[in-house]
Design a protein around this motif. Structure first.
Motif, mmCIF file in Angstrom:
data_model
loop_
_atom_site.group_PDB
_atom_site.id
_atom_site.type_symbol
_atom_site.label_atom_id
_atom_site.label_comp_id
_atom_site.label_asym_id
_atom_site.label_seq_id
_atom_site.Cartn_x
_atom_site.Cartn_y
_atom_site.Cartn_z
ATOM 1 N N LEU A 8 0.851 -1.189 0.000
ATOM 2 C CA LEU A 8 0.000 0.000 0.000
ATOM 3 C C LEU A 8 0.884 1.236 0.000
ATOM 4 O O LEU A 8 1.893 1.284 0.697
ATOM 5 C CB LEU A 8 -0.896 0.006 1.239
ATOM 6 C CG LEU A 8 -1.718 -1.264 1.492
ATOM 7 C CD1 LEU A 8 -2.537 -1.106 2.766
ATOM 8 C CD2 LEU A 8 -2.616 -1.577 0.316
ATOM 9 N N SER A 9 0.492 2.230 -0.776
ATOM 10 C CA SER A 9 1.243 3.486 -0.788
ATOM 11 C C SER A 9 0.282 4.653 -0.970
ATOM 12 O O SER A 9 -0.760 4.525 -1.600
ATOM 13 C CB SER A 9 2.307 3.475 -1.887
ATOM 14 O OG SER A 9 1.740 3.247 -3.149
ATOM 15 N N GLY A 10 0.665 5.765 -0.356
ATOM 16 C CA GLY A 10 -0.155 6.973 -0.453
ATOM 17 C C GLY A 10 -0.937 7.228 0.813
ATOM 18 O O GLY A 10 -0.475 6.983 1.928
ATOM 19 N N ARG A 11 -2.152 7.692 0.645
ATOM 20 C CA ARG A 11 -3.031 8.067 1.758
ATOM 21 C C ARG A 11 -4.086 6.980 1.962
ATOM 22 O O ARG A 11 -4.815 6.628 1.047
ATOM 23 C CB ARG A 11 -3.705 9.391 1.420
ATOM 24 C CG ARG A 11 -4.769 9.792 2.393
ATOM 25 C CD ARG A 11 -5.420 11.087 1.984
ATOM 26 N NE ARG A 11 -5.030 12.069 2.958
ATOM 27 C CZ ARG A 11 -5.018 13.366 2.757
ATOM 28 N NH1 ARG A 11 -5.346 13.856 1.590
ATOM 29 N NH2 ARG A 11 -4.680 14.177 3.710
ATOM 30 N N MET A 12 -4.171 6.490 3.191
ATOM 31 C CA MET A 12 -5.133 5.444 3.521
ATOM 32 C C MET A 12 -6.253 6.055 4.351
ATOM 33 O O MET A 12 -6.012 6.567 5.443
ATOM 34 C CB MET A 12 -4.430 4.328 4.290
ATOM 35 C CG MET A 12 -5.252 3.116 4.469
ATOM 36 S SD MET A 12 -4.246 1.799 5.173
ATOM 37 C CE MET A 12 -5.490 0.555 5.320
ATOM 38 N N GLU A 13 -7.471 5.985 3.810
ATOM 39 C CA GLU A 13 -8.630 6.589 4.472
ATOM 40 C C GLU A 13 -9.773 5.584 4.555
ATOM 41 O O GLU A 13 -9.766 4.547 3.895
ATOM 42 C CB GLU A 13 -9.087 7.817 3.690
ATOM 43 C CG GLU A 13 -8.041 8.900 3.629
ATOM 44 C CD GLU A 13 -8.485 10.079 2.784
ATOM 45 O OE1 GLU A 13 -9.120 9.855 1.725
ATOM 46 O OE2 GLU A 13 -8.194 11.213 3.182
ATOM 47 N N VAL A 49 -11.295 1.355 2.830
ATOM 48 C CA VAL A 49 -11.428 0.141 3.648
ATOM 49 C C VAL A 49 -12.338 -0.906 2.988
ATOM 50 O O VAL A 49 -11.957 -2.080 2.910
ATOM 51 C CB VAL A 49 -11.865 0.487 5.086
ATOM 52 C CG1 VAL A 49 -12.269 -0.759 5.858
ATOM 53 C CG2 VAL A 49 -10.744 1.231 5.817
ATOM 54 N N PRO A 50 -13.525 -0.548 2.477
ATOM 55 C CA PRO A 50 -14.364 -1.576 1.840
ATOM 56 C C PRO A 50 -13.675 -2.257 0.649
ATOM 57 O O PRO A 50 -13.801 -3.469 0.472
ATOM 58 C CB PRO A 50 -15.610 -0.808 1.393
ATOM 59 C CG PRO A 50 -15.668 0.376 2.304
ATOM 60 C CD PRO A 50 -14.227 0.743 2.559
ATOM 61 N N SER A 51 -12.937 -1.501 -0.143
ATOM 62 C CA SER A 51 -12.223 -2.088 -1.288
ATOM 63 C C SER A 51 -11.147 -3.060 -0.817
ATOM 64 O O SER A 51 -10.962 -4.133 -1.403
ATOM 65 C CB SER A 51 -11.572 -0.994 -2.137
ATOM 66 O OG SER A 51 -12.552 -0.141 -2.653
#
Length: 85
Positions: free
Chosen positions: A18-23, A27-29
């Motif tokens: 994972l890279s970048g912004r996690m919001e 989460v559902p994806s």
């Protein structure tokens, strides 16, 4: 900045980098990806730059379910630990 997800395999594990912004919106994806996969999962978080509260809760749940978190940014790990207290 968005969340980028790359999938690879390492021995008997499926690795999601994972890279970048996690919001919360992602989460559902992520759950859908994990539900489709039948192998053990490793989440490589080396390039996660930002994470919101819901993302941290999700990561705590993933770890509690047996997923391995690799290269977790220090601020995310600290936040996860505080949430456990």
């Amino acid at each position: 900045m968005t969340l980028r997800i790359e999938r690879s395999t390492r021995q008997r594990f499926t690795v999601f980098t994972l890279s970048g912004r996690m919001e919360a919106a992602q989460v559902p994806s992520l759950k859908e990806l994990f539900d489709r996969d039948y192998r053990n999962i490793i989440l490589d978080l080396r390039d996660v730059r930002l994470a919101d509260r819901d993302a941290v809760k999700f990561l705590r749940g993933c770890e509690a379910e047996g997923m391995k978190l690799e290269d977790c940014p220090a601020y995310v790990r600290e936040w996860m630990d505080r949430e456990n207290d």
